[in-house]
Design a protein around this motif. Structure first.
Motif, PDB file in Angstrom:
ATOM      1  N   ARG A  25      21.810  46.958 -81.325  1.00 46.70           N
ATOM      2  CA  ARG A  25      22.478  48.009 -82.094  1.00 46.70           C
ATOM      3  C   ARG A  25      23.830  47.585 -82.657  1.00 46.70           C
ATOM      4  NH1 ARG A  25      19.106  49.892 -78.622  1.00 46.70           N
ATOM      5  NH2 ARG A  25      17.920  51.801 -79.030  1.00 46.70           N
ATOM      6  N   GLY A  26      24.207  46.352 -82.436  1.00 48.73           N
ATOM      7  CA  GLY A  26      25.466  45.873 -82.970  1.00 48.73           C
ATOM      8  C   GLY A  26      26.678  46.520 -82.338  1.00 48.73           C
ATOM      9  N   VAL A  27      26.564  46.888 -81.061  1.00 47.21           N
ATOM     10  CA  VAL A  27      27.671  47.523 -80.333  1.00 47.21           C
ATOM     11  C   VAL A  27      28.163  46.556 -79.262  1.00 47.21           C
ATOM     12  CG1 VAL A  27      28.318  49.438 -78.814  1.00 47.21           C
ATOM     13  CG2 VAL A  27      26.754  49.839 -80.721  1.00 47.21           C
ATOM     14  N   ALA A  28      29.472  46.382 -79.169  1.00 48.08           N
ATOM     15  CA  ALA A  28      30.041  45.521 -78.136  1.00 48.08           C
ATOM     16  C   ALA A  28      29.834  46.154 -76.764  1.00 48.08           C
ATOM     17  CB  ALA A  28      31.529  45.300 -78.392  1.00 48.08           C
ATOM     18  N   THR A  29      29.329  45.382 -75.819  1.00 46.81           N
ATOM     19  CA  THR A  29      29.075  45.917 -74.479  1.00 46.81           C
ATOM     20  C   THR A  29      29.739  45.040 -73.428  1.00 46.81           C
ATOM     21  OG1 THR A  29      27.001  44.681 -74.281  1.00 46.81           O
ATOM     22  CG2 THR A  29      26.858  46.932 -75.128  1.00 46.81           C
ATOM     23  N   ASP A  30      29.998  45.680 -72.294  1.00 43.57           N
ATOM     24  CA  ASP A  30      30.582  44.965 -71.162  1.00 43.57           C
ATOM     25  C   ASP A  30      29.925  45.483 -69.894  1.00 43.57           C
ATOM     26  OD1 ASP A  30      33.080  45.362 -68.955  1.00 43.57           O
ATOM     27  OD2 ASP A  30      32.807  43.356 -69.778  1.00 43.57           O
ATOM     28  N   PHE A  31      29.538  44.560 -69.009  1.00 45.99           N
ATOM     29  CA  PHE A  31      28.942  44.961 -67.742  1.00 45.99           C
ATOM     30  C   PHE A  31      29.709  44.315 -66.601  1.00 45.99           C
ATOM     31  CE2 PHE A  31      26.122  44.288 -64.123  1.00 45.99           C
ATOM     32  CZ  PHE A  31      25.662  45.580 -63.909  1.00 45.99           C
ATOM     33  N   GLY A  32      30.080  45.125 -65.622  1.00 49.89           N
ATOM     34  CA  GLY A  32      30.804  44.615 -64.476  1.00 49.89           C
ATOM     35  C   GLY A  32      30.145  45.025 -63.178  1.00 49.89           C
ATOM     36  N   LEU A  33      30.188  44.149 -62.201  1.00 47.81           N
ATOM     37  CA  LEU A  33      29.611  44.429 -60.887  1.00 47.81           C
ATOM     38  C   LEU A  33      30.629  44.070 -59.825  1.00 47.81           C
ATOM     39  CD1 LEU A  33      26.009  43.662 -59.733  1.00 47.81           C
ATOM     40  CD2 LEU A  33      27.931  43.228 -58.217  1.00 47.81           C
ATOM     41  N   THR A  34      30.912  45.010 -58.936  1.00 46.57           N
ATOM     42  CA  THR A  34      31.859  44.757 -57.858  1.00 46.57           C
ATOM     43  C   THR A  34      31.233  45.129 -56.521  1.00 46.57           C
ATOM     44  OG1 THR A  34      32.849  46.971 -58.094  1.00 46.57           O
ATOM     45  CG2 THR A  34      33.860  45.176 -59.330  1.00 46.57           C
ATOM     46  N   GLY A  35      31.671  44.443 -55.480  1.00 38.64           N
ATOM     47  CA  GLY A  35      31.157  44.708 -54.140  1.00 38.64           C
ATOM     48  C   GLY A  35      29.887  43.930 -53.849  1.00 38.64           C
ATOM     49  N   ARG A  36      29.467  43.994 -52.618  1.00 36.79           N
ATOM     50  CA  ARG A  36      28.272  43.291 -52.169  1.00 36.79           C
ATOM     51  C   ARG A  36      27.084  44.239 -52.184  1.00 36.79           C
ATOM     52  NH1 ARG A  36      27.597  40.115 -46.362  1.00 36.79           N
ATOM     53  NH2 ARG A  36      25.438  39.412 -46.681  1.00 36.79           N
ATOM     54  N   GLU A  37      26.024  43.830 -52.876  1.00 34.01           N
ATOM     55  CA  GLU A  37      24.858  44.696 -53.039  1.00 34.01           C
ATOM     56  C   GLU A  37      24.127  44.884 -51.714  1.00 34.01           C
ATOM     57  OE1 GLU A  37      20.714  44.986 -55.651  1.00 34.01           O
ATOM     58  OE2 GLU A  37      22.249  43.505 -56.146  1.00 34.01           O
ATOM     59  N   PRO A  38      23.979  46.145 -51.269  1.00 34.00           N
ATOM     60  CA  PRO A  38      23.204  46.401 -50.048  1.00 34.00           C
ATOM     61  C   PRO A  38      21.710  46.363 -50.355  1.00 34.00           C
ATOM     62  CG  PRO A  38      23.989  48.461 -50.953  1.00 34.00           C
ATOM     63  CD  PRO A  38      24.548  47.364 -51.838  1.00 34.00           C
ATOM     64  N   ASP A  39      20.919  46.536 -49.329  1.00 34.52           N
ATOM     65  CA  ASP A  39      19.468  46.559 -49.499  1.00 34.52           C
ATOM     66  C   ASP A  39      19.075  47.966 -49.939  1.00 34.52           C
ATOM     67  OD1 ASP A  39      16.929  45.570 -49.500  1.00 34.52           O
ATOM     68  OD2 ASP A  39      16.583  45.906 -47.364  1.00 34.52           O
ATOM     69  N   LEU A  40      19.014  48.166 -51.263  1.00 33.14           N
ATOM     70  CA  LEU A  40      18.837  49.504 -51.806  1.00 33.14           C
ATOM     71  C   LEU A  40      17.416  50.022 -51.635  1.00 33.14           C
ATOM     72  CD1 LEU A  40      20.757  49.202 -55.195  1.00 33.14           C
ATOM     73  CD2 LEU A  40      21.523  50.372 -53.128  1.00 33.14           C
ATOM     74  N   ALA A  41      17.305  51.331 -51.434  1.00 37.99           N
ATOM     75  CA  ALA A  41      15.996  51.974 -51.440  1.00 37.99           C
ATOM     76  C   ALA A  41      15.398  51.866 -52.836  1.00 37.99           C
ATOM     77  CB  ALA A  41      16.127  53.438 -51.035  1.00 37.99           C
ATOM     78  N   SER A  42      14.089  51.750 -52.900  1.00 36.48           N
ATOM     79  CA  SER A  42      13.411  51.573 -54.176  1.00 36.48           C
ATOM     80  C   SER A  42      13.669  52.735 -55.125  1.00 36.48           C
ATOM     81  CB  SER A  42      11.901  51.410 -53.940  1.00 36.48           C
ATOM     82  OG  SER A  42      11.219  51.236 -55.157  1.00 36.48           O
TER      83      SER A  42
END
Length: 342
Positions: free
Chosen positions: A221-238
């Motif tokens: 779509r020609g839109v500037a995007t930014d993705f950030g991830l912080t912390g340690r990922e736990p074992d998430l429920a599905s």
């Protein structure tokens, strides 16, 4: 309908056009003039369009949705708060609508963002229905990937073996058409499987899947995007993983539809112990105060945000959205994550 008759509140089974299929004992008592085979609102009216829009959204949604229904019982017009969900194996597919709170209601009374909560027993039933539906979609996605994928591979090998025995130009042309058709079938099955359960979640986990989703959306779509991830990922429920992924999908879809002038979208996934938060921000034109209340959205036939609120609530999370004119919109979903369920 012995099971539905045991429910004290009115329960209706409806086609997506608003035609009544079945009703329980409580519904017969409160809406005596509403008969199976008839619509509950005047055909062609604004109420009919709103009802059909709401029921169609329920049919496409993975979880029950809240709404406010204005129904006609003969000459009487009655308003009900409602929770409705698609039931695919009843009467060829119907929307099951659980009505409560009959009467003339202020708009604020139907807004979950203002703190209203239906009874815990009803919430437990709806949450269980959501998880059952999620598990069924996961099973179907695996079947499409494993069984149908193997069948397509076997067909491709069979076509290759057959080609060795075809010498005519017409025969070879037909072989190529079969290869092309098989390729289209494979692509369509893959698309359906991804709709049921994004393969990136299984292959790479939620963080990578969201990063790819956001990056691909921005590039298309020609839109500037930014993705950030912080912390340690736990074992998430599905069901938590798929809820957050679908939430991000719906948020991006809403931005594309409604956030005129948007140039930047930021998505953040934050882990804090056993809690996870998803934050989606855009710099679009924003929305006037009150424009994002559930009652206003339902009245306008805009169910995307309503669906997001319901989806998060069904996995025990909270949902907030802030917006003001010329200041963009910020969406925040927070979920306390239980141990993984298989």
């Amino acid at each position: 309908m012995p099971v539905l008759d045991a429910i004290a509140d009115p329960v209706l089974l409806l086609r997506t056009d608003g035609t009544l299929v079945q009703r329980n004992r409580a519904a017969r008592a409160q809406l005596p003039a509403a008969l199976p085979g008839r619509t509950l609102v005047p055909p062609g009216s604004q109420e009919a369009r709103r009802l059909a829009s709401y029921l169609s959204l329920c049919a496409r949604s993975a979880q029950p949705l809240s709404g406010v229904l204005d129904l006609h019982d003969g000459s009487r017009r009655r308003r009900f708060r409602c929770r409705a969900a698609w039931v695919g194996d009843v009467e060829g597919g119907c929307v099951l609508a659980h009505l409560f709170g009959a009467g003339s209601l202020p708009e604020e009374a139907s807004d979950p963002a203002r703190g209203e909560r239906v009874g815990p027993e009803r919430d437990q039933i709806l949450t269980r229905l959501y998880r059952i539906g999620h598990e069924e979609r996961l099973r179907l996605a695996r079947d499409l990937h494993d069984q149908s994928g193997q069948s397509i591979a076997a067909l491709a090998m069979g076509i290759g073996a057959l080609e060795k025995h075809v010498t005519s130009a017409a025969g070879r042309e037909q072989i190529q058409r079969l290869r092309s058709q098989l390729g289209e079938v494979s692509k369509e099955l893959h698309r359906i499987a991804v709709e049921l359960r994004p393969t990136a979640l299984d292959d790479f986990g939620l963080g990578v899947a969201l990063r790819r989703l956001v990056t691909d959306w921005g590039a298309s779509r020609g839109v500037a995007t930014d993705f950030g991830l912080t912390g340690r990922e736990p074992d998430l429920a599905s069901d938590v993983e798929i809820t957050l992924y679908r939430l991000c999908q719906e948020a991006l879809t809403n931005i594309a539809k409604h956030a005129a002038g948007v140039t930047t979208v930021s998505v953040a996934l934050q882990y804090e112990g056993e809690a996870v938060s998803l934050i989606v921000e855009d710099d679009g034109i924003g929305c006037r105060e009150g424009g994002l209340s559930t009652s206003r959205l339902v009245a306008d036939g805009k169910f995307g945000i309503v669906g997001m609120r319901e989806r998060v609530g069904l996995v025990g999370g909270s949902f907030e959205i802030e917006s003001s004119p010329e200041s963009g919109t910020t969406l925040v979903a927070r979920i306390g994550t239980p141990e993984r369920r298989t």
